[in-house]
Each structure stands twice: as C-alpha cells, then as structure tokens.
Design a protein around this motif. Structure first.
Motif, short mmCIF file in Angstrom:
data_model
loop_
_atom_site.label_atom_id
_atom_site.label_comp_id
_atom_site.label_asym_id
_atom_site.label_seq_id
_atom_site.Cartn_x
_atom_site.Cartn_y
_atom_site.Cartn_z
N UNK A 91 0.85 -1.19 0.00
CA UNK A 91 0.00 0.00 0.00
C UNK A 91 0.89 1.23 0.00
N UNK B 152 2.33 4.95 0.69
CA UNK B 152 2.38 5.82 1.86
C UNK B 152 1.75 7.16 1.51
N UNK C 186 1.17 11.22 1.26
CA UNK C 186 2.00 12.23 0.61
C UNK C 186 3.07 12.78 1.57
N UNK C 187 2.70 12.81 2.85
CA UNK C 187 3.63 13.39 3.84
C UNK C 187 4.92 12.57 3.95
N UNK C 188 4.84 11.30 3.54
CA UNK C 188 6.00 10.43 3.71
C UNK C 188 6.66 10.10 2.37
N UNK D 289 10.47 10.19 1.87
CA UNK D 289 11.37 9.23 2.51
C UNK D 289 11.72 8.12 1.55
N UNK E 239 11.48 3.83 2.49
CA UNK E 239 10.35 2.91 2.45
C UNK E 239 9.72 2.85 1.06
N UNK F 211 3.80 0.48 2.65
CA UNK F 211 3.47 -0.13 3.93
C UNK F 211 2.50 -1.26 3.68
N UNK F 212 2.34 -2.09 4.67
CA UNK F 212 1.37 -3.17 4.54
C UNK F 212 0.74 -3.41 5.90
N UNK G 181 0.23 -1.92 11.19
CA UNK G 181 0.88 -1.51 9.95
C UNK G 181 2.37 -1.83 10.06
N UNK H 240 6.10 -1.25 7.83
CA UNK H 240 6.68 -0.53 6.70
C UNK H 240 7.46 -1.49 5.81
N UNK I 257 2.04 2.64 14.24
CA UNK I 257 3.34 2.15 13.79
C UNK I 257 4.19 3.37 13.48
N UNK J 174 5.07 13.67 12.24
CA UNK J 174 4.36 12.44 11.91
C UNK J 174 4.50 11.44 13.05
N UNK K 204 1.73 5.52 11.53
CA UNK K 204 0.71 5.06 10.59
C UNK K 204 -0.33 4.25 11.35
N UNK L 85 -3.89 1.70 10.90
CA UNK L 85 -4.67 0.87 9.99
C UNK L 85 -6.13 1.23 10.16
N UNK M 138 -4.15 2.52 4.96
CA UNK M 138 -3.07 3.01 5.80
C UNK M 138 -3.10 4.53 5.82
N UNK N 258 -5.35 14.58 -0.93
CA UNK N 258 -4.42 13.46 -1.06
C UNK N 258 -4.84 12.27 -0.22
N UNK O 295 -1.95 19.25 6.58
CA UNK O 295 -1.35 17.97 6.18
C UNK O 295 -0.23 18.16 5.16
N UNK P 233 3.09 19.18 4.76
CA UNK P 233 4.16 19.47 5.71
C UNK P 233 5.11 20.56 5.21
#
Lengths: 898, 155
Positions: A558, A560, A562-564, A567, A570, A573-574, A581, A583, B42, B51, B54, B56, B61, B91, B147, B149
């Motif tokens: 899945x 991530x 937009x905020x991540x 990075x 990764x 994530x799943x 969750x 990563x 997580x 942040x 994450x 579920x 996610x 988003x 949101x 950042x």
C-alpha cells in the motif's frame, strides 16, 4: 489459422465480441424503431452501429461483410436524412442484414475467414432498395436467409490476399506459405464449406457468450478488495493459532484456501498476455525496415506469457523503444550483412518467459552488436567520462553507459532515433516497476537486452524482520540470502575496516550496515547471535544486520501518504496479520542512506582497477601490529630496516624517546601514541622493542610497533578511504583487512624530537601532489615527506590552482587522471602563468595505465613515473627540482646582469 | 472587512471541534471522515517529527500527524492518549492527533474574524480564521495546509 499471427487473432477476437454486442443491440433497436419510426436518435444509433461494423470489416479486410453492411448503411442513411420513410419491409431487410452479418461472424469465429457465402442476393436487394428507392413492400421475399451461393473462387482469392497482406510484414519467414497459398488454404476451404451449413446462430456467438467486458476500474477495485481479504485472512489465521477451537480452526483453514484461490483468480483477471503489447511491433518493425531500407524478420516467442496489466502498461513504451533501437542501430543493411557473411535478412527476436516468479523479456538481434569502443568514445565526447576512465572500463561497464541520460550512439539524428533520449528512460521505467535491465553484446553477432520484471506489483512475497522492536518487510525480490552468526563468533565474523563493518562472505568483503542505525532506532542489547540479510539492488550487494528474522509472507503493498513520499527508505506499507501496519523497506533507499551504496560502487570501480594493476605489479608491504590495530601496512620501499632494541636501551632526550643507533641518536615514535593517543603506556611495550626504521639521507626515524608480522607481496585488492588520523585507508592484504599507515602523520608526531636543522638536511622544497584519490596522495606523500619535502595536496584543479597561488612551489606531481580534465589541464594552467612557467611538473600513473612515459613527456610533462614507485618519484623529482633551481638561478643572474 | 466577510461566508457552517492543549479548533464538518479513539500506531523512523506514525483504518493506511507538534505546542502529558480526527484531504485521509474531541457547532459568519497578525508562526499558516464564541474562541483549522508538511516549514 495457425499462421494467422497473434495480432490478427487478438484483433479479430475483439472485433467479434464487439460486433456480437452491437448486433444484439441492433436487434432491439430495430424492433424499437419499428414502433417509433420517428425516433431520430434511435435511428442514429442504428446507423452508427452498422457503420462501426462496416468500418471494422474494412479494416480487417472482410469484404463480404463490408459490402453487406455498406449497403445497409446507405439505406439507413437515406432513412436518417428523411429521404424515405421506414416501412416494415425495410426493417425486415435490415434485420436480414443483421442475421447475415451474424452468420458471417460465426464463420469468422470458426475458421478465421468469412466463408464462401457472399450474400450476393441480399446485397443486391439492399442496393436496389437504396438506389431505386423502390417501395419494397410488394416485392419483399419472406424473411429467411438466402440460400448460400457458393462462389469459392473469389472468396479464396480475397481471403488469401487479405491474410497475406496482414501477415507478410509480420512473418516473412513463412515464405513457403506465402508462395503456396493453395496449399495453405486447402484445409481452411474445406472448413469454410462445411461451416455455414452446420453453424447456427447460437453456437456462433460463443465468443460473445463466454466473454463479458469488465471495466478496468472494477478489476482494480476487486484487486483491492482481495488484498483486504488476504489481510483479514492473515489476521484470522493468527487469531486461530492463539486458541484451540476445532470449529474455528476448520473454518479458518477453509477461509485460507478460498482466499488463496480467490486471490489467484482475481490476479488472473488482471493478467494479460504480453502479446497484447507485442502485437504492435510487427507493424513497427515492418515500417522501420522499409524506412531504413533493411530487411528485418521478427520472431516472437512466448507471446502468451502473462503479466499484470499495470506492468503491461508500464513496459509498453520501453519495449517499443528497444525494438526500434534494435532495428535502427542493431541490424545492418542487407549489403553490410552479406559482406559480413550473414544472411541479408536481419533477425529480431522477442522472447518472454517466466523464471523464478519473474518475467524475463529479451529483445535480441543478430546485427552488429554494440561497439564497446565507440560507446566509450561517445561517452568521452559527451563528457560522461574522461578518456583515462574510459580505458579502464570493463566491457560490461561500458555497455551500461548506454543507459546514461543523453547518450546516443547514432551517427545522425533521425526521426527514428539518435536523439539520446530513450535508453535512460527505458531503464528508469523498468526500474520504477521493480525491474532490471541488462544489455549483452557480441560484436558482429548481435546484441540482446534482457529485462526482468515482477509478475505483479499488488501482492508480493516479503520477508518480515524485526529492528528496534518494530517490524519491517523486505521485498523478497531484493533478498539474496540470510546469514546468522552464532554466539561467540558473532563479533569475530564481522570485521571492521576502520570502523566500517564488513563481512567476509565466500572470500569477498560484503559491506554491512545496521538497520537500527539507518533508521535511528535503539539497538537490541546483548544479542547472542547476529542476523543478517544479504540484499541486492542495482547490482550492488550489502548485508543488513537486523534484530530478528520472522518469516516470509504475502504482503499487499500500500502506498504511503504524501507526507512520507519524500522518505526513500520505504517502498510502502502493509498491514500485518495482527492488524498493525508494517513498513516495507526500500532496499535501494536503505543502501543509499547508509552510504553502503554510493561508495561501494566507487569501491567496486577502484577494485576493478586494482585487480588489473595487481596482475601487472604487486606491491611489497610490511605488515605489523600496534595496539588494537591488528594489521597495519606500509610500503616496504619506504622502510630502511627493521631493528630490535632492548627496552632498557630507550633513553629520554628532548622530551621524546630516543635510542642510540649506529653511533647516532634515533628518535623514536610510538605508533600507539599516534594512533591511539591516551591508551599509550610505556609498560605495555614489549621487550625487546620492535622498531621500523625509515630514513632518507642522514635523517632517520624509528617507529615503535608491537610486532612485525610479515612482508607481503600481495596484490592489494579492495581499498577503502579512511578519515581517521594516521591512516590512509584499508585494503585486503593476504585475505585479511589491513589498514594502511599514513607515515606523514607519524613523522608529524615525531616532530617534537626530530630536529630537521640539526640533521642539516633542511630541505624546504615545496611540492604539490595533485591526485583525486587521497589514498594515492598519501602514498606519494609518504615518500616525499621522508625525503624532507614540504608536501601540499590538491584533489582537483581548482584546489591545485589555489595552492599554487598561495606560495611558490618547487615542483608538481600530478596524477594523469587528475580531475576534472586530466593532468594536461593542470599542466596547461601552470604553463599559462609566466611565474609558474619554470615549475617542473611530473606525471604519475597507475601501473595499469600502460602509458608510455615518452608520450607523457612529449605532452609537456618533465617526467612520468609509476605512482607506487616512490623511489623513482623521489629520484626524478630531486633531479627536476635541482635542474629547475639551477635554471632559475641562471635566469636570475642573467636578469641581474641585463 | 468585505473580504473578511466573504471569507466568513465561505467558512460559516458546521464545524467539528477539538482541543489541542488549551486551543479550541474547528474543521469543516464536511471534511471530517470520522473520529476514532487512540489507535495502534506504527512509527515511521526518520520521518518528519510531526508524523506520529501510521494507523490501519479498516485496511487503509493512514498517516497520523501530531497536532501539538504541528502547532509547535508542548508535548502531551504522559498517559494522555490522543484522539484521531480523520480528515479527508485531496491526497486522501489523514489522521490528526488531538487531545480531545468537542461538539459539532453551528457557526454564524457574523462572529468570524481573521486571525491576529502576531500569531505564532507555526500556527499562523494553519489557522484560517477565528469565531468569537461567548466564552472562548474557535480557531478554524485549514486541514489541507495542515497535512501539507511543506507549509510552515520556512517560518
């Protein structure tokens, strides 16, 4: 039928499905139209439907169908334009057309051809109806299909002509077939004749009945839902293991099975044969061949290999590009081929097959192959490489250059290729979907591009690992092996190259990184064993030490938020079995972040270089031990002799340790004190004290070490730069990691008790060592330092100029591959300034460079020596410097006199 | 003043309210997907500090952003578990970790005002305006900017 290529089969199948649908609608619409004859919109619909079928028939060269539908269309167009009104007779006539069309479609489905019925009567009646505008009411025959009129001759002609036309560019190798149409079509004809007789409407529409069209959006949604189901299943299974409930157990087992099957089924709905993409290629190849005046035969193998549709989409353009490339650059013109003793017709092969959960696609040609030398030359011209670098590249490395942005081998820019955009895009596209591109070339025999891509992107197998108390998933694709180092040996098996952990895996060093460190997590203490996963990304391998390895799982990737996105660590994530969750690690990102990657690539290049060098010349090294450094080395050429003194012989003078040696006072430097200040203590010294003596002329210095180990005449294979004071870097010597000592640092440490003036040597000549590699600089510097020169260093041209501008220099030692443009650029810069004109410049080369000293001298350098031959460098430099001085003095004298 | 009124017209309506530290916030109720109790989180190592991790959300996610850190406020007291206010953004869904959930309030545009100019830079970019309630002020949070950042980073 077998000979009809996939392209046609696919198109015809689509045409059939679509036409059957259209016909069904036509039936309804026509009946409706009869009720509401004034409904213009409805009439328009009918007209369009007929028109669509007609258009498709014309495209596929089904002439009978085309003529029937054409006539029906003209009739309808009159109706639409209001030139005539709709009568039941007309409707019947159109419905009859629909039936006839359906019949022909049935024949096409069964035999691939239109069959022998030409419906001359129907066509004629349609034509009459349209042209004469006769009111058909009276003369209309009953609404039954007309008796088949067998006119086999024209049908055969048309069919074979049509099929040949669509085939020839595709499979020109079927020369026999093309020449002998009778033989080929005999069987078909027999079927043709029997087909219409026993074919009834219901059976003929099997293609429509067994297929429904489903929107891609719905399939994607289904895939998402199955992904959810897989996750829920995982959770139930986990839940099940925690309780002992027979009923729950049975149910969950069943759920497990069903989910797996459902997952497979839904995955299959998204699978498409790669032939879908290949279909377009025969035409492309044919057009290219015509445009380029070449003869190219295309062979495709494994068109039925299935791939997820998202991947099919992603490889469409890269494939097209690669094929065009092969046609344009790979395969030669007929004359060239004949001259080379190859058949005039070039062969382009596409191959697709499954292997190890991945799909391999190969695009190969039997053309000239890729000229490695030209690749290098082009790379140099385009500024991607420096000439010296190009010489050192292996063929494989050179070939990979074609994937660099802006690289083109084409001599001329054509509309087909040669703009230098493409291969890099191909590579990035393939890599985006987790694939790998490789190129192989056999000069004169052809080139092959091999693409490896995953079957699907949505659900992938992954390895679950633990780090810092968190779970992470590593995609199985990047995983090479798992290594577990047990108990006591754990620490010993991981060695440190100056603080950088490495692991000896089957004789070669594998750089290691700790996931905890990369992610900034707390590391688990007191682990008995070390678990390491060996990962690969982009041809690079590294070991990733993790806290624990759990198991492998099918995971749903899945994205991530937009905020991540920023990075790179990764890939997504799943959701795990317990609903939490986890990563998914991006192996490439981890490698880059930890630095294992960027450097090891450089390292690999250096290693390659070194290997070549080691074959030619081996370096003699003195190996010794000091403090916690088990294995240190200095070039033996710098060592004067090895001595042993009883500890009692050590005396103190001038704040330092000295020893009387050959009637002189030899200052001593404890290596421990240099490398590990603070940890040093006299009492720890062995008795007798082992000393390595360096000297030059009258100057000497003794370096106290713990133990002299060996003199190795080993090839230095891997070198790694070091930032630690006193060390130049590390390399593998005698299969063990060895640190190279920076003698310069040792001498500096001894300066307190080394009085240069007292030695009367006072050599204050300033020399600039210009070399990009600090390791090389260190090696050269060590020798020069020993000789008493004041050594300045520069890693690139700008630095060198800065150094030159700061102080007058007595000589420059420049590596031939001095960045950015080689040492010649430095030489030119020096010679351009009148005040620097007299500075002697000497070139140093790697032994592997095979550069003729005379050639270098003719380029304007005063001399050229091998980098590792410090004695020769010193001798030459001494000569050059004194010569320059004399010349300078002479010129000064002359100046004074004048 | 006219522009402020126009803004107020846009921002008036129902607001889903919540508390972060002693601040009282509101988000347009139409942008709120759901409100959840503290979820299993997580953490994402090396992720931007705001942040939290994450979660579920029924197979989806969702990134959770700690509103205290986003607004530059002191950490939540230990033992106080945050609430998830899941907002819909362009988003996708994002969870805002807040201290406490308030009521859904109807706001009258007459009480709307733009935020003061001397607002803390960390919050200024994220607060669209202020509604003057009887006993307190309701800060209208711009969830899209919250949101994103990149917003407020330069400040």
């Amino acid at each position: 039928m077998d000979n009809i290529c996939l392209e046609d089969q696919e198109t015809i199948r689509e045409f059939l499905v679509e036409s059957y649908e259209n016909l069904t609608r036509l039936d309804q619409d026509l009946v409706e139209l009869e009720k509401r004859p004034q409904d213009v919109a409805l009439l328009g619909n009918i007209f369009r439907t007929i028109h669509t079928i007609k258009g498709a028939c014309g495209f596929l060269a089904f002439s009978t169908l085309e003529s029937i539908t054409h006539q029906a269309e003209s009739l309808l167009s009159q109706l639409r334009e209001g030139k005539r009104s709709l009568t039941p007779a007309l409707v019947s006539l159109i419905l009859e057309t629909v039936d006839a069309t359906r019949k022909v479609l049935g024949t096409i489905e069964a035999s691939g051809t239109e069959g022998s019925i030409t419906f001359v009567d129907l066509t004629e009646r349609l034509r009459i109806a349209a042209e004469l505008k006769v009111d058909l009411e009276s003369q209309l025959p009953p609404c039954v299909s007309t008796a088949p009129e067998c006119t086999p001759e024209p049908a055969v002609d048309k069919n074979s002509a049509a099929s040949q036309e669509s085939e020839q560019p595709v499979k020109a190798e079927n020369v026999v077939d093309a020449k002998n149409p009778e033989e080929k079509w005999e069987g078909t004809e027999r079927r043709k004749q029997s087909a219409p007789k026993d074919e009834d409407v219901e059976r003929s529409s099997a293609a429509a009945d067994s297929n429904i069209r489903v929107g891609v959006g719905l399939l994607d949604k289904l895939m998402d839902l199955v992904g959810e189901l897989v996750l829920t299943r995982n959770q139930i299974l986990q839940f099940n293991t925690e309780r002992e409930d027979a009923a729950l157990n049975a149910t969950s087992q069943r759920l497990n099975l069903i989910t797996t099957e459902l997952q497979e089924g839904v995955m299959k709905t998204r699978m498409q044969p790669i032939g879908v993409v290949w279909n377009k290629l025969p035409r492309v190849v044919r057009d290219m061949a015509v445009a380029l005046g070449k003869q190219i035969r295309l062979e495709m193998d494994g068109a039925e290999t299935e791939l997820d549709r998202t991947i099919i989409e992603a490889i469409k353009d890269p494939l097209m590009h690669l094929v065009r490339n092969s046609c344009d650059h790979g395969i030669e013109t007929a004359e060239v081929r004949l001259a080379a003793g190859k058949p005039a017709q070039g062969l382009l092969t596409l191959r697709a097959y499954h292997e190890g959960g991945q799909v391999n696609i190969e695009i190969g040609d039997d053309g000239a192959g890729i000229d490695v030398d030209r690749v290098k030359q082009k790379a140099v011209e385009n500024g991607l490489l420096r000439p010296e670098q190009a010489d050192k590249l292996s063929d494989r490395e050179a070939l990979s250059l074609i994937f660099e942005p802006g690289f083109s081998l084409a001599k001329t820019v054509t509309n087909i290729s040669g703009r230098g955009v493409g291969m890099d895009v191909v590579k990035s596209h393939i890599e985006k979907i987790g694939g790998v591109v490789d190129v192989f070339s056999r000069p004169g025999e052809g080139a092959t591009v091999k693409i490896r891509i995953p079957l699907t992107l949505a659900i992938i197998p992954g390895l679950v690992i633990m780090s810092g108390g968190e779970r992470f998933v590593i995609p199985q694709v990047s995983l090479l092996e798992l290594i577990r180092i047990e108990g006591d040996s754990a620490g010993k098996h991981i060695e440190y190259v100056h603080g950088t952990p490495v692991y000896r895996r089957r004789g070669s060093l594998l750089p290691i990184t700790y996931l905890n460190q990369v992610l900034g997590l707390k590391s688990a203490d007191g682990a008995e064993a070390v678990s390491m996963v060996v990962l690969q990304a982009e041809d690079q391998q590294f070991g990733l030490v993790v806290d624990g390895i759990n198991d492998t799982q099918e995971i749903v990737v899945k994205p991530l938020g937009k905020q991540l996105k920023g990075l790179t660590l990764y890939a997504g994530a799943t959701i795990m079995g317990d609903g939490r969750v986890a990563l998914i690690l991006d192996v490439l990102g981890i490698g880059q972040r930890s630095g294992v990657f960027g450097e090891s690539r450089e390292q690999a290049r250096v290693a390659d270089k070194q290997k070549v060098q080691s074959e030619i010349e081996q370096q003699r090294l003195l190996l010794f031990r000091s403090g916690s450094f088990d294995r240190l080395a200095v070039p033996l050429s710098l060592v004067a002799r090895l001595e042993e003194f009883p500890r009692s012989a050590i005396e103190h003078a001038g704040g330092g340790q000295v020893v009387q040696y050959r009637n002189r006072i030899l200052p001593l430097v404890s290596l421990r004190a240099v490398l590990e200040p603070g940890a040093h203590s006299q009492s720890q010294l062995a008795d007798p004290v082992q000393v390595v003596v360096f000297n030059d002329g009258d100057r000497s210095i003794g370096m106290v070490v713990d133990q002299i180990l060996d003199v190795a005449e080993e090839a230095v294979t891997v070198r790694q730069k070091s930032n630690r004071k006193g060390l130049l870097g590390s390399a593998v010597v005698g299969k063990r990691v060895t640190d190279f000592l920076d003698l310069n640092e040792v001498i500096r440490a001894s300066e307190g008790n080394w009085d240069k003036k007292a030695d009367g040597q006072g050599n204050t000549k300033k020399i600039l060592v210009a070399d990009a590699s600090s390791f090389s600089r260190g090696m050269i510097r060590s020798g020069l330092d020993m000789a008493g020169y004041i050594v300045l260093e520069a890693a690139n041209l700008d630095e060198a100029i800065r150094v030159l501008e700061k102080q007058p220099l007595d000589g420059v030692v420049a590596a031939l591959d001095f960045p950015p443009n080689g040492s010649s650029a430095l030489l030119a810069a020096i010679r351009r300034r009148p005040e620097w004109e007299k500075i002697p410049v000497m070139a140093v080369v790697d032994a592997s460079d095979h550069v003729l000293a005379s050639a270098v001298r003719s380029a304007g350098f005063q001399d050229c020596q091998s980098k590792i031959d410090s004695a020769a460098i010193l001798e030459s430099l001494a000569h050059l410097v004194s010569a320059a001085n004399t010349a300078g003095m002479v010129s000064e004298c002359v100046g004074e006199k004048g | 003043m006219t522009t402020a009124k126009a803004e107020a017209a846009q921002t008036s309506g129902q607001f889903s309210t919540f508390f972060v530290a002693d601040l009282f916030f509101g988000v347009d109720v139409l942008h709120v997907q759901e409100v959840l109790r503290s979820q299993q989180m997580t953490s994402v190592p090396q992720a931007p500090g705001v942040i939290e991790g994450l979660i579920n959300l029924r197979g989806q996610i969702v990134t959770a952003i700690d509103m205290r850190r986003r607004l530059g406020l002191p950490q939540r007291a230990g033992g106080q578990s945050p609430m998830n206010m899941v907002v819909r953004t362009v988003d996708g869904a994002v969870s805002l970790l807040v201290d406490e959930i308030g009521d859904v309030l109807d706001m009258d545009s007459a009480t709307y005002e733009r935020p003061p100019q001397n607002l803390d830079p960390a919050a200024k970019e994220l607060i669209r305006g202020v509604y003057k309630l009887k006993d307190k002020l309701l800060l209208v949070l711009d969830e899209e900017r919250t949101v994103d950042l990149a917003v407020g980073k330069a400040a």
